[in-house]
Write a protein that holds these residues in place. Structure first.
Motif, PDB file in Angstrom:
ATOM      1  N   ARG A 253       0.828  -1.205   0.000  1.00  0.00           N
ATOM      2  CA  ARG A 253       0.000   0.000   0.000  1.00  0.00           C
ATOM      3  C   ARG A 253       0.871   1.267   0.000  1.00  0.00           C
ATOM      4  N   ALA A 254       1.985   1.245   0.729  1.00  0.00           N
ATOM      5  CA  ALA A 254       2.871   2.418   0.759  1.00  0.00           C
ATOM      6  C   ALA A 254       3.486   2.673  -0.626  1.00  0.00           C
ATOM      7  N   ASP A 255       3.915   1.607  -1.338  1.00  0.00           N
ATOM      8  CA  ASP A 255       4.478   1.773  -2.691  1.00  0.00           C
ATOM      9  C   ASP A 255       3.437   2.299  -3.655  1.00  0.00           C
ATOM     10  N   LEU A 256       2.201   1.793  -3.533  1.00  0.00           N
ATOM     11  CA  LEU A 256       1.150   2.238  -4.439  1.00  0.00           C
ATOM     12  C   LEU A 256       0.808   3.711  -4.203  1.00  0.00           C
ATOM     13  N   MET A 257       0.761   4.146  -2.936  1.00  0.00           N
ATOM     14  CA  MET A 257       0.476   5.547  -2.630  1.00  0.00           C
ATOM     15  C   MET A 257       1.580   6.465  -3.127  1.00  0.00           C
ATOM     16  N   SER A 258       2.835   5.998  -3.028  1.00  0.00           N
ATOM     17  CA  SER A 258       3.959   6.807  -3.535  1.00  0.00           C
ATOM     18  C   SER A 258       3.853   6.977  -5.045  1.00  0.00           C
ATOM     19  N   ALA A 259       3.498   5.901  -5.773  1.00  0.00           N
ATOM     20  CA  ALA A 259       3.353   6.005  -7.228  1.00  0.00           C
ATOM     21  C   ALA A 259       2.198   6.916  -7.602  1.00  0.00           C
ATOM     22  N   ILE A 260       1.089   6.874  -6.819  1.00  0.00           N
ATOM     23  CA  ILE A 260      -0.055   7.743  -7.101  1.00  0.00           C
ATOM     24  C   ILE A 260       0.324   9.198  -6.894  1.00  0.00           C
ATOM     25  N   ARG A 261       1.071   9.498  -5.810  1.00  0.00           N
ATOM     26  CA  ARG A 261       1.489  10.891  -5.566  1.00  0.00           C
ATOM     27  C   ARG A 261       2.394  11.399  -6.691  1.00  0.00           C
ATOM     28  N   MET A 262       3.301  10.552  -7.194  1.00  0.00           N
ATOM     29  CA  MET A 262       4.187  10.975  -8.294  1.00  0.00           C
ATOM     30  C   MET A 262       3.388  11.275  -9.554  1.00  0.00           C
ATOM     31  N   LEU A 263       2.392  10.421  -9.866  1.00  0.00           N
ATOM     32  CA  LEU A 263       1.574  10.670 -11.048  1.00  0.00           C
ATOM     33  C   LEU A 263       0.734  11.931 -10.874  1.00  0.00           C
ATOM     34  N   ALA A 264       0.246  12.170  -9.701  1.00  0.00           N
ATOM     35  CA  ALA A 264      -0.540  13.380  -9.460  1.00  0.00           C
ATOM     36  C   ALA A 264       0.323  14.625  -9.625  1.00  0.00           C
ATOM     37  N   THR A 265       1.551  14.560  -9.114  1.00  0.00           N
ATOM     38  CA  THR A 265       2.470  15.707  -9.285  1.00  0.00           C
ATOM     39  C   THR A 265       2.761  15.945 -10.759  1.00  0.00           C
ATOM     40  N   LYS A 266       2.967  14.888 -11.537  1.00  0.00           N
ATOM     41  CA  LYS A 266       3.253  15.037 -12.960  1.00  0.00           C
ATOM     42  C   LYS A 266       2.078  15.632 -13.705  1.00  0.00           C
ATOM     43  N   VAL A 267       0.856  15.203 -13.344  1.00  0.00           N
ATOM     44  CA  VAL A 267      -0.328  15.783 -13.980  1.00  0.00           C
ATOM     45  C   VAL A 267      -0.461  17.256 -13.652  1.00  0.00           C
ATOM     46  N   GLU A 268      -0.141  17.626 -12.407  1.00  0.00           N
ATOM     47  CA  GLU A 268      -0.213  19.034 -12.028  1.00  0.00           C
ATOM     48  C   GLU A 268       0.810  19.882 -12.788  1.00  0.00           C
ATOM     49  N   GLN A 269       2.020  19.309 -12.967  1.00  0.00           N
ATOM     50  CA  GLN A 269       3.058  20.056 -13.684  1.00  0.00           C
ATOM     51  C   GLN A 269       2.664  20.254 -15.165  1.00  0.00           C
ATOM     52  N   HIS A 270       2.098  19.256 -15.781  1.00  0.00           N
ATOM     53  CA  HIS A 270       1.719  19.374 -17.186  1.00  0.00           C
ATOM     54  C   HIS A 270       0.502  20.277 -17.387  1.00  0.00           C
ATOM     55  N   SER A 271      -0.262  20.414 -16.353  1.00  0.00           N
ATOM     56  CA  SER A 271      -1.481  21.223 -16.484  1.00  0.00           C
ATOM     57  C   SER A 271      -1.220  22.711 -16.323  1.00  0.00           C
ATOM     58  N   ARG A 272      -0.065  23.085 -15.877  1.00  0.00           N
ATOM     59  CA  ARG A 272       0.243  24.506 -15.679  1.00  0.00           C
ATOM     60  C   ARG A 272       0.403  25.233 -17.035  1.00  0.00           C
TER      61      ARG A 272
END
Length: 272
Positions: A253-272
């Motif tokens: 669960r910790a690895d999956l949450m870390s991967a989700i946070r990284m993808l969310a950060t990448k989506v935020e960066q591309h959306s700027r």
């Protein structure tokens, strides 16, 4: 008493000479001659006289003693009438007519089948250029001067005053004068080439920027869609549909949450 002449003079005689005189010189042997230098046909038996190199008949071809007829050393009715020293010289015929005719025919066939020698021209070898001629495009005026000074120091012929020079010294002096005369034009051309190269590099960089700007939006949308699809695929793993389904461990669960946070950060960066 009359003084004898230095050379015997031929006198008029009958067309058919009948004389028992024989020259005291050594007899001629037909076998020592080549087949084309004598003729054994009974109607025209003759050979080339070694003294005057003319064809002379042989008398008594059917008799026991054979000899050359008296003849002149020069051309008839043109040169002085001087008797050849080969007159009345004995001839020993030790070759049969059939053997002579066969050797003559074989020699003719061999000569007719012989081809002319082909002349092979030797290729002309290009003269190798001198070292100064090879290095001339690579040297500037300063390098040419240094090379000339180094040659002058170690050469015994080239004087420091410049009056006496060897072949290499003359070429180097000519190279120095040519480089000094063309150095301003060379530097100007080099500056122009450098400016053109810089402008070309700037133009290529600007072209890359324009190409990237024309495709940046589509690339950004593709990156956002890719990250969104990955998030959608990961979310069902956190909450399984069945209550009794397989549960994730704390580490998973910790690895999956870390991967989700990284993808969310990448989506935020591309959306700027």
């Amino acid at each position: 008493m009359s003084v004898s002449a230095m050379e015997p003079t031929a006198r008029l005689r009958k067309s058919r000479t009948r004389t028992p005189k024989v020259s005291a010189r050594e007899a001629l042997t037909v076998s020592n001659l080549r087949p084309h230098q004598y003729d054994l046909r009974p109607a025209c038996a003759s050979l080339i006289c070694p003294d005057c190199t003319t064809w002379v008949p042989i008398t008594g071809i059917q008799a026991t003693i054979h000899k050359l007829v008296p003849h002149h050393a020069g051309t008839a009715r043109e040169d002085a009438p001087i008797r050849c020293s080969g007159s009345n010289r004995r001839v020993i015929i030790d070759v049969k007519y059939e053997v002579w005719q066969r050797s003559l025919e074989e020699g003719g066939a061999e000569t007719n089948g012989r081809r002319a020698n082909r002349v092979t021209r030797k290729p002309k070898v290009a003269v190798a250029p001198a070292i100064t001629q090879i290095l001339s495009p690579l040297l500037d005026a300063k390098a040419a001067v240094r090379m000339y000074e180094a040659h002058t120091k170690r050469c015994a012929t080239c004087a420091p005053s410049g009056r006496d020079r060897c072949v290499d010294g003359g070429r180097l002096a000519h190279l120095v004068a040519h480089k000094q005369r063309t150095e301003p034009a060379r530097r100007a051309a080099l500056t122009i080439r450098e400016e053109l190269a810089e402008q070309r590099e700037q133009g290529l960089w600007l072209l890359r920027e324009l190409q990237w700007a024309s495709t940046a939006n589509s690339v950004r949308r593709a990156d956002i869609q890719r990250a969104h699809d990955a998030l959608v695929a990961m979310l069902p793993s956190l909450s399984p549909k069945k209550a009794d389904g397989p549960q994730l461990s704390d580490w998973e669960r910790a690895d999956l949450m870390s991967a989700i946070r990284m993808l969310a950060t990448k989506v935020e960066q591309h959306s700027r």
